[in-house]
Design an enzyme around this catalytic site. Structure first.
Site: not given
Length: 283
Positions: A90, A92-93, A191, A198, A259-260
């Site tokens: 999946i 990530s964003k 990324c 990362d 992240r996020g």
């Protein structure tokens, strides 16, 4: 020897929201989730048919909130364990945007949210997903450390930062069979789409010919300018170690900084089960 990228101009990546300006949707929108076929990377690693490992991608969800039936916000911390045998990983964003869509949506209770997450993530990944949600009063992610010996203090000169598995050539000592656990905090990749750094730590537990620690560290540092998703990097490490060093048993487990509101922690092994969740100092 560098490998040809299977990702360049790949249409499977062209429509990802990653790297694009996006709107933040606060109403439940499962269609925001975006899959990336695992086989995209595995073909480049010559992985077809039965995989040489099992495992999972353990995600920690730090920023998840919804409304209860009275409109009052609820917050929690979540864990999603995505089986490495699923068809897709999946992106990530898209996962972050999907979680944001819960923010102004009413759910009856925590169990309903958990069931919704499992259902949507399983559909996107096309595989088994286990989700756990914890009220903050029950979340107990203590900062821990990786087991084994850290190889980061080796006094070596580095002047090459481009990925190459050649660093592992003749790294295994067939005359000395050991079982040992080594780890490093110097894993850095970028990324696949945006090129953003990362940062990760990786632990390697193996039984077999003793692996030269200097060569292993040089190999891990060679990821420093390498563009690939977290999950793909860990599978590449597993395959390269298995191919060059031929351990009888092997586990590769990496934990990346968040992240996020998400951190991704891929686990691959041919002899162990995934551990309980934890946090390293940089997480």
């Amino acid at each position: 020897m560098s490998h040809a990228s299977p990702y360049e101009n790949n249409p499977l990546l062209a429509n990802l929201t990653l790297g694009q300006k996006t709107d933040y949707i606060a109403e439940y929108s499962p269609q925001l989730l975006q899959p990336v076929p695992r086989q995209l990377n595995r073909d480049a690693l010559n992985l077809a048919g039965n995989l040489p490992f099992h495992g999972e991608d353990l995600w920690t969800l730090y920023e998840i909130s919804w409304l209860n039936n009275k409109g009052k916000p609820v917050v929690a911390i979540g864990e999603a364990r995505i089986d490495a045998g699923s068809i897709n990983l999946i992106e990530s964003k898209s996962f972050k945007l999907y979680l944001n869509s819960f923010n102004q949506t009413r759910f009856a209770d925590l169990a309903t949210v958990r069931h919704t997450l499992e259902q949507d993530l399983s559909k996107c990944a096309e595989g088994a997903i286990k989700v756990a949600l914890y009220p903050l009063s029950e979340a107990a992610h203590h900062i821990g450390t990786f087991p084994g010996e850290c190889i980061d203090d080796l006094d070596i000169v580095i002047d090459e930062y481009h990925f190459s598995s050649d660093w592992l050539e003749q790294a295994g000592d067939n005359h000395t069979i050991v079982e040992e656990t080594l780890h490093s905090h110097l894993l850095k990749s970028n990324c696949l789409v945006t090129g953003q750094p990362d940062w990760g730590s990786v632990v390697i537990h193996y039984k077999g010919p003793r692996i030269n620690r200097e060569k292993m560290l040089r190999y891990l540092i060679s990821f420093r300018q390498h563009n690939e998703f977290h999950e793909q990097c860990v599978e590449r490490i597993f395959v390269d170690l298995q191919r060059h060093c031929q351990p009888e048993k092997l586990t590769v487990y990496a934990r990346y900084t968040r992240r996020g509101g998400l951190d991704i922690n891929p686990f691959r092994s041919n002899w162990e089960t995934a551990p309980a969740n934890m946090r390293l100092i940089r997480q």
